[in-house]
Each structure stands twice: as structure tokens, then as C-alpha cells.
Design a protein around this motif. Structure first.
Motif: not given
Length: 438
Positions: A403-432
Motif C-alpha cells: 500500500v505504501h509503495k502504491l501511494h508513493l507511485e500514484i503521488s509521484d504520477r499526480l505531482r505533474g498535474t496542478k491541484g491533483a495531489l489535493s484530491l488525495i491529500d491526507g487520504l492514507f493518513c486519515e484512513n482508520p
């Protein structure tokens, strides 16, 4: 059976029924070691008769045995034949094998699978019990060596996941990779047509399904547990299939191999069920823990409008409908893994929801994921947080750290699109962080 340990690794066994001395070294070393044992050791171990026979045999036959070994060397006779004549009675030779020498490590690996590992593996349906791997898979594997290699590899990977001793990790890792390689080669050979043979279509389909399930677990275990150095030492069968989002999705799809039979829901039906789930969300009295578990539904409910604000007006209506259908399907599968009065779902229900979402999303959405479209990756991130993360927490050891590896890969791919990271910001931290389920 009498047994004497020679040094740290050699073992001498005497079988009075066959009159056999078995050792990994030559008999000379055996006799020398036996002669060095004291009288007290003899009495403590009860080996008096064995030592007398060994000493007598030494004095009577030393010269003849040396001559036989020398003659064998000159005549280029295989050493195995010489050792057979030295260590066994005349009626035993390699042309007529001695009593079976079991591979106890192999038996222990098989026993570990039957007694422990199989209970930690998912079954391909919510209502299929934990007996699936024993009742369905094992009988099939007993007639297919390549499939049995896969089960033994899973068993060794399971030991690696639980072990904290480096030598044990190293030994079982190497064995797991050898069995895995045998599974890959055998499965590839079994898929090739054989001239002159006619296979039962049902038997072939069952072999294909079970082979896909074993492959899924092996791929995930390899990614989760093997260090890069170990993987790089292996053949291209491993190095050509590294861990990434695409390969992970492919591995999970191979677990179910769902056949498309026209019974899939229409987008309208999926949207209607998702809307009903959203309406029920605030109508039931639920515990605090359940509210934590379903909090992700709030974000999924608002996700389409948030994505519209970030990505703007879409150009392709089909992609929009595919994305909305994927979100609605995720809502349905995520909510199916719990009920308001049961905070802890069954482990297999979590797994089933996770893999079935991949089978139920539209083909257009799958193509969007393969093209790394930002909108599709955002939805996949929610799937990882909602279902893959829960499956890892439920005790599926072959998902450790993925899960951690997938999160890093997805975040890295979204980094090039403005505002995209805000859609998943805190998603994994907030997951219970749900408790582990065993």
C-alpha cells in the motif's frame, strides 16, 4: 534405529534390520570417529554392539575397501557406486535403491502449507470457506508438479514473512524463489498444446483459474518480501515483472479470472445503488467505530465535484462516465465490507471486495488507468486506501508494504498535474487503522 552425531552436520545411522551404516562422509571417517568415543559415551548412548561391529569390519576389510576404491578410480567407476558398496550390504546397490531417504525440509514445507499457510490465503468468493485450498487446490496440485511447486513457494514465503532470524529468512527466501521459478516454467509449459492429446475443457479451465490464484499470491509475496538484491540475481522472469501499479492490478485480476458473460450491471444501475448507499448513510444509528470506517464515503460523495474543479471541463464524455461508474462501484464494494452493526467484516469479504472492484469497473476506465490519466489515478488511490489497505491490515502477509509503495507511485504520477495531489491529500493518513484480523 541407533544414531550418532559426527561433528556439527554428519549423521551416522545404524539399522539392525538391514545392517546398514549411512553417513555423508566415507566409512573411514565414520570408523575413526567411532573409535575415539569413550567407554562412558558408549554406555550412555547404548552403542556397544555398533562399535564392535564397526571395529571388526574395519580390521577385516580396510585393505579390500581401499583396493576397491583405487580400482574404481582407475576404471572411472562413479563414486556413488563405490559408496554404495562401502556403506550397504552386498544386496543393496544403486541399481536397486536402498530404503528411501526423505527430504525432510521439503516435507516440513508441505506440512507448513497444510497446517498453517492455507488458512492465511483468500478464497475466490465471499461464501467459499477456508477449506478451499485443501479441498479444491491441493488435489489438483498433487497431479501437477508445477502447481505443487507454487504451493511450496507460497509456504516458504509465509515462513519468511513471519521469521525474524536472518539465516532462516535467507534459507527460505532462496527455496521460495527456486519453487517460484519451477512454477513459472511449469505453468508456461502446461499452457502449450500437446499434439495427440485432448484435454477436458472443464479441467483446463479449473487449472487456469487455480494457476491464476497461485500466481497472484506468489507475485505479491515476491514484491512484498524479497529484497531487490535477491530479485536481481534471478532470471528475467522476475526482473521483467517489477512492482508497479499496472503489474499489481494485473496480478490481482489473475486471481479471479472473471469471465464476461453479459451479466454486468449497467451504469444506471450502479449509480442507483451508490445513491441509495449515500442516502442510507445518515439514516442509521451506528457506533463511533463504524462512523470512522465509513468516513471515506463522504469523500467519495464529494469527489466528482472536486475533480471537476481541479481538472476542469473534460473533453471526453466516455471517460467521464467511466470515472463516475468506477467511483460508484467503489462505493458499493466499500460499503459491502461492513454493516452498521458489525464493525469487523470477514477477512475474505475484504479481499473479495478488493479484487472484484477491478473486475467490475468499465473497460474504458481500465484504459484510462493504463494511460495514467490523473482522474483515474485519483480513483485508484481511493481504492487503495479503502480496500487494499484494509486487506493488508487484515493479515494478508503477502501484501506487506505494498500500500505504501502504491501511494508513493500514484503521488509521484499526480505531482505533474496542478491541484491533483489535493484530491488525495491526507487520504492514507486519515484512513482508520483497523486492528489486525486473524
Amino acid at each position: 534405529m541407533s544414531r550418532i552425531t559426527l561433528g556439527s552436520s554428519n549423521l551416522l545411522e545404524y539399522n539392525p534390520e538391514y545392517g546398514v551404516l549411512i553417513c555423508r562422509d566415507c566409512e573411514y571417517a565414520i570408523q575413526k570417529k567411532l573409535a575415539d568415543q569413550t567407554t562412558d559415551e558408549k554406555e550412555a548412548t547404548g552403542e556397544e554392539d555398533l562399535l564392535e561391529e564397526s571395529e571388526k569390519h574395519s580390521s577385516d576389510s580396510r585393505e579390500s575397501e581401499d583396493e576397491r576404491a583405487s580400482d574404481a578410480e582407475e576404471a572411472d567407476i562413479p563414486m556413488e557406486d563405490v559408496m554404495s558398496k562401502m556403506l550397504f550390504k552386498p544386496e543393496y546397490s544403486l541399481s536397486e535403491p536402498p530404503p528411501i531417504d526423505f527430504d525432510f525440509e521439503l516435507l516440513m514445507t508441505f506440512h507448513n502449507f497444510c497446517s498453517s499457510t492455507r488458512f492465511t490465503l483468500p478464497s475466490p468468493g465471499v461464501n467459499i470457506g477456508e477449506s478451499y485450498w485443501k479441498a479444491n487446490v491441493l488435489p489438483l496440485a498433487l497431479s501437477r508438479p508445477w502447481m505443487m511447486s507454487g504451493l511450496l513457494a507460497i509456504s516458504d514465503f509465509h515462513v519468511v514473512a513471519l521469521a525474524d532470524d536472518e539465516s532462516m529468512v535467507k534459507g527460505h527466501s532462496e527455496r521460495a524463489m527456486r519453487f517460484f521459478a519451477g512454477f513459472l516454467a511449469g505453468r508456461r509449459a502446461a499452457s502449450l498444446p500437446v499434439r495427440g492429446t485432448v484435454r477436458d475443457p472443464e479441467d483446463k479451465d479449473e487449472e487456469r483459474r487455480v494457476g491464476g490464484q497461485i500466481m497472484c499470491v506468489l507475485r505479491c509475496a515476491h514484491w512484498a518480501l524479497m529484497k531487490p538484491m535477491l530479485g536481481s540475481q534471478r532470471s528475467t522472469s522476475f526482473t521483467s515483472f517489477p512492482f508497479n501499479l499496472h503489474n499489481f492490478l494485473t496480478a490481482l485480476r489473475s486471481f479471479t479470472l472473471v469471465e464476461r458473460n453479459g451479466n454486468y450491471s449497467t451504469p444506471e444501475e450502479v449509480f442507483a445503488r451508490a445513491s441509495q448507499i449515500f442516502r442510507r448513510r445518515g439514516q442509521s444509528e451506528v457506533s463511533h467505530e463504524s462512523r470512522k470506517n465509513i468516513a471515506l464515503l463522504d469523500r467519495l460523495d464529494k469527489l466528482p465535484s472536486r475533480m471537476s474543479n481541479v481538472f476542469g471541463r473534460p473533453d471526453n464524455l466516455r471517460d467521464v462516465m467511466a470515472t463516475l461508474a468506477a467511483i460508484a462501484t467503489l462505493v458499493e464494494h466499500y460499503s459491502a465490507r461492513f454493516t452498521p452493526d458489525i464493525d469487523v467484516p470477514s477477512v475474505n469479504a475484504v479481499w473479495h471486495s478488493m479484487v472484484q472492484w477491478l473486475s467490475k469497473v468499465p473497460e474504458d476506465f481500465k484504459h484510462m488507468v493504463s494511460r495514467h490519466e490523473p482522474a483515474a489515478l485519483v480513483v485508484v488511490a481511493f481504492w487503495v486506501s479503502a480496500l487494499v489497505s484494509r486487506a493488508e491490515q487484515c493479515g494478508y502477509w503477502f501484501l506487506q508494504g505494498l500500500v505504501h509503495k502504491l501511494h508513493l507511485e500514484i503521488s509521484d504520477r499526480l505531482r505533474g498535474t496542478k491541484g491533483a495531489l489535493s484530491l488525495i491529500d491526507g487520504l492514507f493518513c486519515e484512513n482508520p487503522e483497523d486492528p489486525m484480523i486473524h
